[in-house]
Every structure is written in C-alpha cells, then in structure tokens.
Design an enzyme around this catalytic site. Structure first.
Site, PDB file in Angstrom:
ATOM      1  N   ARG A   1       1.332  -1.624  -0.088  1.00 46.82           N
ATOM      2  CA  ARG A   1       0.414   0.242  -0.032  1.00 46.82           C
ATOM      3  C   ARG A   1       1.169   1.303  -0.319  1.00 46.82           C
ATOM      4  NH1 ARG A   1      -2.444  -0.100   6.516  1.00 46.82           N
ATOM      5  NH2 ARG A   1      -0.910   1.098   7.434  1.00 46.82           N
TER       6      ARG A   1
ATOM      7  N   CYS B   1       8.972  13.764  -9.987  1.00 46.17           N
ATOM      8  CA  CYS B   1      10.066  14.375  -8.457  1.00 46.17           C
ATOM      9  C   CYS B   1      11.347  14.968  -9.049  1.00 46.17           C
ATOM     10  CB  CYS B   1       9.922  13.326  -7.697  1.00 46.17           C
ATOM     11  SG  CYS B   1       8.612  12.621  -6.860  1.00 46.17           S
TER      12      CYS B   1
ATOM     13  N   GLU C   1      -7.896   5.447  14.198  1.00 48.63           N
ATOM     14  CA  GLU C   1      -7.162   4.560  14.417  1.00 48.63           C
ATOM     15  C   GLU C   1      -6.483   4.003  16.342  1.00 48.63           C
ATOM     16  OE1 GLU C   1      -5.275   2.311  11.972  1.00 48.63           O
ATOM     17  OE2 GLU C   1      -6.256   2.872  10.092  1.00 48.63           O
TER      18      GLU C   1
ATOM     19  N   GLU D   1      -2.331   7.935   6.648  1.00 46.73           N
ATOM     20  CA  GLU D   1      -1.451   8.159   7.494  1.00 46.73           C
ATOM     21  C   GLU D   1      -0.201   8.472   6.528  1.00 46.73           C
ATOM     22  OE1 GLU D   1      -0.490   3.970   8.680  1.00 46.73           O
ATOM     23  OE2 GLU D   1      -2.349   4.297  10.334  1.00 46.73           O
TER      24      GLU D   1
END
Length: 674
Positions: free
Chosen positions: A103, A153, A299, A142
């Site tokens: 992820r 970039c 969370e 997050e």
C-alpha cells in the site's frame, strides 16, 4: 464525544453486514469509517464505477443509526492504474520502482495519480456529498514523504530549488557545494539525492526532505479542495501516523478542519524494539498541537498488533479501556477503534480487531463496550471541554530531520530526548501543550525549547520577546548550531541565543553512552549522558556542575535572569531523576501547580470548560498504584461517589475521572448519570 469503529464491508459476505451493524449499535458505536482502501471495488476497471456495494453498506449502517466517515482511496491505487500508468509508482534512490502489492505505492507528483485520483474523489463526492449518513471525509491514509526519485519528482525538486535560491551561484553558496567538488554549473545537473548515501551534502539532504514534505502537504490540499467543492459543510480530516516521520505535520494539516491520529500504544515490554516505535502520551499531545485544538483518534488499539513485524503482546485486561480514556484525557473528542473484525484475508490478518477471527465477543470486546457505555453516558459532561495548559514544548520537524541526517552522538535522538523532558513533566502531574516551534507561545508561563539545532533571527527574536515579558524559558544542548540551510554558524554556541542564555559553550564532548555525573545546587548527585557542553557563564548563575572526567567542576546547567524572565540552559542529557528534580525547581519558579511523585505508569490530566473541570487519573500499568490527590470537593464521574482528595489506590488499568465545578457544572454530571 462519540465512539466508532473502522469497518471493511468489502472484505466480508454481504449477509454479515446487517448483523455487524446491529451489534455495533448495541455496543454503543455511533461512527463507522469506510472505503479508504477500496479503489479497486469502487472503480474495478478504468472509467467503470461501482458504488452499489458501498450504497448498500451505508444504508445498512445508517439503518441502525450509525454515521459514516468516508476515506478517499488514493493510498492504494488499483492494479489497472499502476499497470497502464506506471508513473504512479514511486522510484527509490537506486532507481528501482516500488511495485504495487502493499500500500502507499504512489508518487504524489505523478500526473496520472493526480488525474485519476481527482476523478475518483469527484465521483465519490458527487455521489455521497449530500448523503445525510456521511458526516465527513478522511483524505488518503497515513500520509508520509515517500522519498521518490522519479523523473517527475526530479523536475519538481529542481523547480522547488529554483524558487527558493533563484540562481545556481546562490544555491552553491548556501549549500557549500565547493566541498568535495560538488558545485553545479547547470540546473540540469541538479537531481534528487540518488544512491542513498548518508554522507551527501547535509544542506542538500535537508532541502530534499523539505521538498518531499511540501509535496505531501500539496497533495493533501489538492484532495481537500475537491472534497469541499462537492461536499460542502462536511468536515475534512486526515489520520496521521505517529512520530517520527519526515513530513511536516503542521504544513500537512493546514488544509484540514482538525487533526486525527492512528494510535497504537505499545503492548510489549518497555525495552522491546517495537515498543520504542510508539511514544504514548507525547503522540497525543503532538497531535493536539498540530491544529492547537481537540482531535480525533481514527484508529485506536483494539487487540494484538501484528503485520509489519512479529505479533506483539495481547493488551492486558483493562488496557484497551484505559488507553482509550487516555486519548480522551489528552483532547480526543472521538475514538474510532481499529478494527471491528480481525481480517481473515490479506497482510493484516494478525492485526487484531475487537472481534477475533471467530467473530464471537470476548474479553477485549466487552472491555470496549464498557468504555463505549461510559463515553455515551458522560458525553454531556465532556462536551466543550479541552486542555488549558501553562507549559508549552516547541517541536520541530526540521530539527528532527536535521538530526537524522547528521547523528550527533551515540544514543542521541531528538524525539527520545524530547520525550524524556515531556515525561519529566508528566511525572509531576504537569500537562503540556506541544506546539510547532514557529507558533505563538507568548502566553505560556513556561516554554521548553529543546535542541534548537537550526535557528534564525525570527525564532531568536520571539524567544527574546517572550523572556523580556516575564516568561520562563528552557534551552538545551545542541542549540544554535546551524542556520536554516543546515550550515554551521560561526560564533560560540548557542550563537544567536548566547546573550539571552548568559552563557557560552567553551567546548563540548559527545560522550554518547559513557555516563557522567552532575551535582545540582542541592548537592544531590545525578547521572547524564550523550552530550556534555562545558559551559562558561557570563551573566548566568551555575545551577549544576559536572562531577566526572576532565570537565569536573565546570558548569553543566545555568540560569540567567533577563528583565522579568529567566532562561535555563541545560548543557547535557539528564537522566529521569535529574530531569524531575530540575523541572520541579523550574515549575516552582514559574508559578505552575504540580503534584510531586506521580507513580510511573500513572497519568494525570485535566480537561475543563467554564463551570467544570474533569481530572483524569489513569493507571496505564499492570501493577496497582497509589496516588495522593490534593484536597478538594470531587465527584467521581465513574462511580458517582463524592471524594475529598487524599490517597486513592488504582488497580491495573483502572480509570478515575474526578469532577469539580459550579452547581451548573455539577448538573452536567447528574445529567450524564441519569
């Protein structure tokens, strides 16, 4: 004040949803977070959207009176996106692509991520923006700087530098690229810090971290703008991961309505390597300081953690409830437990939720239900309360990054040393606001500004103004070492603050783990380590001297009177006992009420509003603790009993909430109990 859960209906058979929703309502749950990782279900193939399953899930939940927070799914780009548009995937400093399958596999500067991320967010907000069950949005998940070195970039970083330095000669001068023949003669030569060496130019490395942080903040603003356009009137927040991370949370959250945090207090022994990742009360105080107001926990620990490392200990009896109340005690207005059911599929199968894999309620679930019942009962009492503290600690992501780029001594860690001072205050029952070091801190009785390694005239002037107006300031070692471009300043330390501190550093010794001795004015001997500034007082008085090695009898801690204020300079890293002794002295001088000898593992904090205050007393340990409470007229919000203070005993994981107030304030208590 509400409680909630994180839920993944897409992971479970549709036939289970009704049962889950009903059981949530019966458990006192009011809020459910959904869909933050569900992009492949929401858009199974490019341009083909399927919201039917989410419509049904929201209908089932809202049918039980539950409110919904939706997450934008950009943390997990689907396989079709990363396959057809590979610029979405970040590239590491060796030129290797981070492939999909875990992820957070996305580059914030990817044109494809921005294009297709905007499309899925627009579709979601258009579809759910007016849904009364959807009360707000969480962006992504997050967010953190992902150290990407792709072509996009590289171009963006070069433009960022051109905006900051204007010309190549200026960049070469400010970075000091003459060292090791690093001077640039063409902008095309300027790239991201490839190769991963920690010995690259430190100014270069710090600016790249700043650029990466700015990129994250811009990505969050990009999402917030889309959400507000199509879903007006509903809040937008983000769930930060605990410290340390390289991205600057103060910038990242400037587009959010309030901060949220994912909070997993350590369940292992205190010296376990995993437990050192977590910073407990400091994480919560840092989160409150991001927006300088109450926050959410998106969370909260519900069971044994395990995924990114071997499984940790199971939360001991009382831990889930006690640590949820700890979050409330430090400013959380909503607690969302992770997660409702423990996953049976995927990588996080052993990051346990409230219900284990068999789905039957057990000890942890029942403990949560107790917390939920208490929160729902005490909500009128908690409404409108927040923390009102006399002490501020100044935190800086820039200092954190600079210290990580150039470690100063064996064992010297910015966040750990910051935490030791924070813990020293907690041991006295003193609650602390942790603020962005660039914030306004003029109204506090005491300001602790540790390790201001990077410094400029702006912050130096603010500190002088604060002290001149009567403030009590604490400075520490490794202050005033460099300018904001990570270049060493030319004068004696603490450089821009030498006159304010009334002392200069004659020399220093990075003693690391070689423990040294100091003697405080009360002739009590203590230990110190990591770093020793050998101080020469000019206008300051000596508070403590070294009692070991060649710098014995030289000043280690000083105090300087400036106008109506005073400045303490701590030239070393003190042990826990020394921190407590010194902080008691400083707090007393600053006129701060404190309670001596709060037992280890116990926390005392206060939330208040006009007419009432709530003192939270939490035993977060596995042992019984005894604590003395100042005399007063209290009512226990937990039991309803009246207390007059004195000695109270707390069992492992026990929570007490003592209410003081006016008759109007007490009426809130009786309202909550009826």
């Amino acid at each position: 004040m509400k409680v909630g859960v994180d839920y993944y209906p897409e992971h479970w058979d549709v036939a289970m949803w009704e049962q889950d929703a009903r059981q949530m309502r019966e458990a006192g749950i009011k809020i459910v977070r959904l869909a933050e990782f569900a992009w492949s279900r929401l858009e199974p193939t490019e341009g083909q959207f399927d919201f039917d399953w989410l419509d049904r899930a929201i209908a089932v939940l809202s049918g039980q009176g539950l409110e919904v927070v939706l997450g934008t799914p950009t943390a997990t780009p689907p396989v079709w996106l990363t396959t057809d548009y590979p610029d979405v995937l970040p590239v590491d400093n060796k030129g290797h692509t981070h492939y999909a399958g875990v992820r957070l596999h996305r580059c914030y500067n990817s044109p494809s991520l921005r294009k297709y991320g905007a499309r899925i967010i627009e579709k979601l907000t258009q579809h759910y923006g007016s849904n009364p069950a959807v009360i707000g949005w969480q962006t992504d998940n997050e967010l953190a700087a992902n150290d990407c070195h792709c072509e996009n970039c590289t171009r963006k970083f070069r433009s960022w530098l051109q905006e900051k330095y204007k010309t190549l000669p200026e960049l070469n001068r400010e970075w000091g690229t003459v060292v090791w023949s690093g001077e640039y003669s063409d902008w095309a030569q300027v790239k991201t810090p490839l190769g991963g060496s920690p010995f690259l130019n430190p100014s270069f490395l710090l600016d790249f971290r700043r650029f990466s942080s700015d990129t994250v903040a811009d990505f969050n603003r990009f999402q917030a703008a889309l959400l507000r356009e199509n879903s007006p009137g509903k809040f937008v927040t983000h769930n930060l991961w605990g410290y340390p991370v390289s991205a600057d949370y103060y910038d990242m959250f400037d587009s959010m309505d309030f901060a949220s945090v994912d909070y997993y207090p350590a369940t292992d022994l205190l010296d376990d390597s995993k437990s050192r990742m977590y910073h407990g009360a400091l994480t919560l105080d840092l989160t409150r300081g991001v927006k300088q107001k109450n926050f959410w926990v998106m969370e909260q620990l519900s069971g044994t953690p395990g995924c990114w490392y071997p499984m940790s200990r199971t939360p001991f009896p009382g831990m889930i409830r006690a640590y949820a109340w700890q979050s409330v005690s430090r400013g959380a207005d909503t607690i969302v437990q992770f997660r409702w059911r423990s996953a049976r599929i995927g990588a996080e199968q052993f990051w346990h939720g409230l219900l284990d894999h068999h789905g039957e309620p057990g000890r942890r679930y029942k403990e949560f239900v107790q917390f939920s019942e208490e929160v729902n009962r005490l909500a009128p009492l908690l409404e409108g309360t927040t923390l009102d503290n006399d002490v501020a600690m100044l935190f800086s992501h820039e200092q954190l990054n600079a210290f990580q780029i150039q470690p100063q001594a064996d064992g010297f860690d910015y966040l750990t040393n910051f935490k030791s001072l924070h813990t020293g205050l907690m041991s006295m029952g003193v609650s602390t606001d942790v603020l962005n070091w660039r914030s306004d801190f003029q109204g506090y009785k005491l300001v602790i500004a540790p390790m201001l390694y990077l410094i400029n005239d702006e912050i130096a002037d603010k500190l002088r103004e604060y002290v001149s107006n009567g403030g009590k300031l604490v400075l520490t070692t490794r202050t005033g070492v460099k300018n904001m471009n990570n270049v060493c300043l030319p004068n004696r330390l603490p450089n821009l603050l030498t006159e304010l501190a009334g002392v200069y550093v004659d020399e220093y010794d990075p003693v690391g783990k070689d423990t040294q001795k100091i003697l405080l004015q009360n002739d009590q001997a203590y230990s110190c380590s990591q770093w020793c500034d050998v101080l020469t007082p000019v206008t300051a008085e000596t508070i403590a001297t070294y009692e070991s090695e060649y710098f014995a009898d030289r000043a280690a801690i000083t105090r300087n009177v400036v106008c109506a204020g005073s400045v303490y300079y701590i030239g070393t890293i003190l042990d826990a006992d020394a921190n407590r002794a010194l902080l008691r002295r400083i707090a007393s001088e600053a006129g701060i009420d404190f309670q001596l000898n709060v037992p280890e593992g116990v926390e005392v904090t206060t939330r208040s509003t006009e007419g009432r205050s709530l003192r939270f007393i939490l035993n977060l340990s596995k042992d019984s603790k005894v604590l003395s409470i100042p005399k007063g007229d209290y009512v226990s919000a937990i039991s309803g009993d009246r207390l007059q203070g004195g000695i109270i005993e707390l069992q492992p994981g026990e929570v007490e909430i003592l209410v003081q107030g006016t008759e109007e304030g007490y009426s809130k208590l009786w309202q909550s109990r009826n």
